[in-house]
Each structure stands twice: as structure tokens, then as C-alpha cells.
Write an enzyme that holds these catalytic residues in place. Structure first.
Site, short mmCIF file in Angstrom:
data_model
loop_
_atom_site.label_atom_id
_atom_site.label_comp_id
_atom_site.label_asym_id
_atom_site.label_seq_id
_atom_site.Cartn_x
_atom_site.Cartn_y
_atom_site.Cartn_z
N ASP A 6 0.84 -1.19 0.00
CA ASP A 6 0.00 0.00 0.00
C ASP A 6 0.88 1.24 0.00
O ASP A 6 1.65 1.47 0.94
CB ASP A 6 -0.90 0.00 1.24
CG ASP A 6 -1.83 1.19 1.27
OD1 ASP A 6 -2.98 1.06 0.84
OD2 ASP A 6 -1.39 2.27 1.74
N TYR B 275 3.00 9.80 -0.26
CA TYR B 275 4.12 9.21 0.47
C TYR B 275 5.47 9.47 -0.20
O TYR B 275 6.51 9.36 0.44
CB TYR B 275 3.94 7.69 0.61
CG TYR B 275 2.68 7.25 1.33
CD1 TYR B 275 1.88 8.15 2.02
CD2 TYR B 275 2.29 5.92 1.30
CE1 TYR B 275 0.72 7.74 2.65
CE2 TYR B 275 1.15 5.50 1.93
CZ TYR B 275 0.35 6.41 2.60
OH TYR B 275 -0.79 5.98 3.22
N LYS C 228 -2.80 5.86 -4.03
CA LYS C 228 -3.85 6.83 -3.76
C LYS C 228 -3.52 8.17 -4.42
O LYS C 228 -2.37 8.60 -4.42
CB LYS C 228 -4.00 7.03 -2.25
CG LYS C 228 -4.08 5.74 -1.47
CD LYS C 228 -4.11 5.98 0.04
CE LYS C 228 -3.73 4.73 0.79
NZ LYS C 228 -2.28 4.45 0.75
N HIS D 23 -7.42 9.67 -1.86
CA HIS D 23 -6.75 9.61 -0.56
C HIS D 23 -7.55 10.32 0.54
O HIS D 23 -7.70 9.79 1.64
CB HIS D 23 -5.35 10.23 -0.66
CG HIS D 23 -4.41 9.74 0.38
ND1 HIS D 23 -3.05 9.76 0.24
CD2 HIS D 23 -4.63 9.20 1.60
CE1 HIS D 23 -2.47 9.26 1.31
NE2 HIS D 23 -3.41 8.91 2.16
#
Length: 278
Positions: A42, A47, A72, A104
Site C-alpha cells: 500500500d 508518500y 492513492k 486519498h
């Protein structure tokens, strides 16, 4: 495996990569996770590690069909930019399709959420994404979205742990055929503190396990997919062992009773991450 309403399947446990910003460490832990038995990873545009996650999976030699990749979309944009950003994620991840794509964070304007979602529907219909869903959506936000779209979300990834059991939201999503994934199941380490530790540890002792594995097993026992994060080899195996723990109904009830509605991450109704970026 857990099956979505379109028949696509997802491993019950995955590795979350939130705050994995060190490229070398992230690369190594992904390789170790695959060796340990993880098949779901994930990540997210937010990120900043899609490229290294994709490289590690590619370099591992695992067949594409044997690994499940979730990413996301960061923020909300025009349809054209939304599509470009998603295709860019696919390029970074070195894949021809995404197993799962999520919004997200919700925007506070439902019309913007709908606009973003329609791009998701297009990509799904084109076969570039196998599962489309959302993340951090409340029941109210889901209801607003669903009334104006063609394909309802297949999943909703939310904060869920013993202090935030999300039982009302889970019941609503189950009724709508929306699968729940839990992030933050280890409560940023707070499961090792009271008032949670003693009760979880009592159950852990009975199963010759750890409080972390018990917290993960608690979610799995209720049909929730779990994506704990760790950067250590030992915890990788420990977290994955949760899939073999069978909790009794009494044990599940005991953990449910720890719920206080406590959030450790952002409130979806007041988040600052779902902005519309022109």
C-alpha cells in the site's frame, strides 16, 4: 483473500508504506516482505515512495499477477491532470494496471469528489484499474458521493484500531458492498500503553502471540483488511502471523469494548489534504 463485489481478490494483510521516506530502507523492507510472504503493498502519491516500491517489487522477480498494489491520488484536480497523475503513478510503479486506486482524502465539496471519481470510473472501465475506492470517507461523505456516480466505491480505507473500532461505518459499508481496509491498526505504538495493553496482552498470552498481532487478528476476524507498517524484519513476520490467529467471539467483544472513538490521525470531516489544486 477478501473478494470485492466485482470478483477481484485482495490479500487480507498488506504492508503499509506511510512515512517510509528512506529509499534504501524502503527497498530492502519491500524485498524482505515479499520473501516473508506479503503480497499486498500500500503506497500513495503523498508518500513520495511509489518509485522505490515499484522498483523493489520489479527487482524481486515476483510475477505481476501474484502481487496486489494499492496507491492513492493526492489532492483533487481537473479531470485531465487527475488522469495524468494516475498514469504517472503507474509509470513510477512500473505496472500496466493498478490493482486498487483510492481517493486519498475527501474534498469538502462533493461536486469535486464526484469530478475526481468520474476519472476513476473511466480508468476502471478501460481496465487500467481493477478496484476503485476511497480513503478516509465518513458515512455522510460516502452517501453524498454515491448518489451522483455510476459505480459505487468498492473499498474505503480508514483509520481503525481497538480505540477506534468504526463499527457504525463498517456496518454501513457492509450493507453497501464496500470493503473496509484498516490503516494504523497498531495505534502508533499506543497498544503498548494502558488502557489497551493489559487486555490485549491477556489475549496475546493465550494465543502465544503479541499485542500487535492480536490487534491485527481482531480486524481480520471481522472481515477487515489490515495494512500495518513496519521497518523491521522481525515485525514483518510477527504481523503476518496474525492471519493464523483465530479469536473467539468473547475475545473480539472484549477488544471492541476498548473503543473510545479516539482518532490518532486526521479527522476526515476537517482534513486539510483533500484540497482542489488547479
Amino acid at each position: 483473500m477478501i473478494e470485492y463485489r466485482n470478483g477481484y481478490k485482495m490479500p487480507k494483510i498488506g504492508l503499509g508504506t506511510f512515512r517510509m521516506t528512506d529509499a534504501e530502507q524502503t527497498y530492502d523492507i519491500i524485498l524482505k516482505a515479499i520473501e516473508t510472504g506479503y503480497r499486498h503493498f500500500d503506497t500513495a502519491q503523498m508518500y513520495g515512495n511509489e518509485e522505490v516500491v515499484g522498483k523493489a517489487i520489479k527487482d524481486s522477480g515476483i510475477k505481476r499477477k501474484d502481487v496486489f498494489i494499492t496507491t492513492k491520488l493526492q489532492g483533487h484536480h481537473s479531470p485531465l491532470i487527475t488522469r495524468e497523475l494516475i498514469l504517472e503513478s503507474m509509470k513510477k510503479l512500473q505496472v500496466e494496471y493498478l490493482d486498487q486506486l483510492l481517493i486519498h482524502w475527501p474534498n469538502h465539496d462533493n461536486e469535486i469528489n464526484v469530478q475526481t471519481w468520474k476519472v476513476f470510473e473511466e480508468l476502471y472501465n478501460e481496465g487500467l484499474v481493477k478496484v476503485i475506492g476511497v480513503s478516509n470517507f465518513t458515512r455522510y461523505q460516502l452517501e453524498m458521493l454515491i448518489k451522483d456516480i455510476s459505480i459505487p466505491p468498492m473499498s474505503n480505507q480508514v483509520e481503525m484500531h481497538p480505540a477506534l473500532s468504526q463499527e457504525p461505518l463498517r456496518a454501513y459499508c457492509e450493507d453497501k458492498g464496500i470493503k473496509i481496509t484498516s490503516y494504523g491498526p497498531l495505534m502508533r505504538g499506543l497498544i503498548l500503553e494502558e488502557p489497551y495493553y493489559s487486555g490485549l496482552n491477556e489475549i496475546a498470552i493465550k494465543h502465544n502471540s503479541t499485542v500487535g498481532a492480536i490487534a491485527i487478528a481482531w480486524g481480520l476476524s471481522q472481515g477487515v483488511m489490515m495494512i500495518p507498517k513496519t521497518s523491521t524484519d522481525k515485525r514483518l513476520a510477527e504481523n503476518l502471523s496474525a492471519k493464523d490467529i483465530k479469536l473467539s467471539n468473547d475475545e473480539i467483544t472484549k477488544i471492541n469494548a476498548m473503543n473510545t472513538g479516539r482518532r490518532l490521525y486526521s479527522d476526515p470531516s476537517n482534513n486539510i489534504y483533500g484540497k482542489y489544486i488547479k
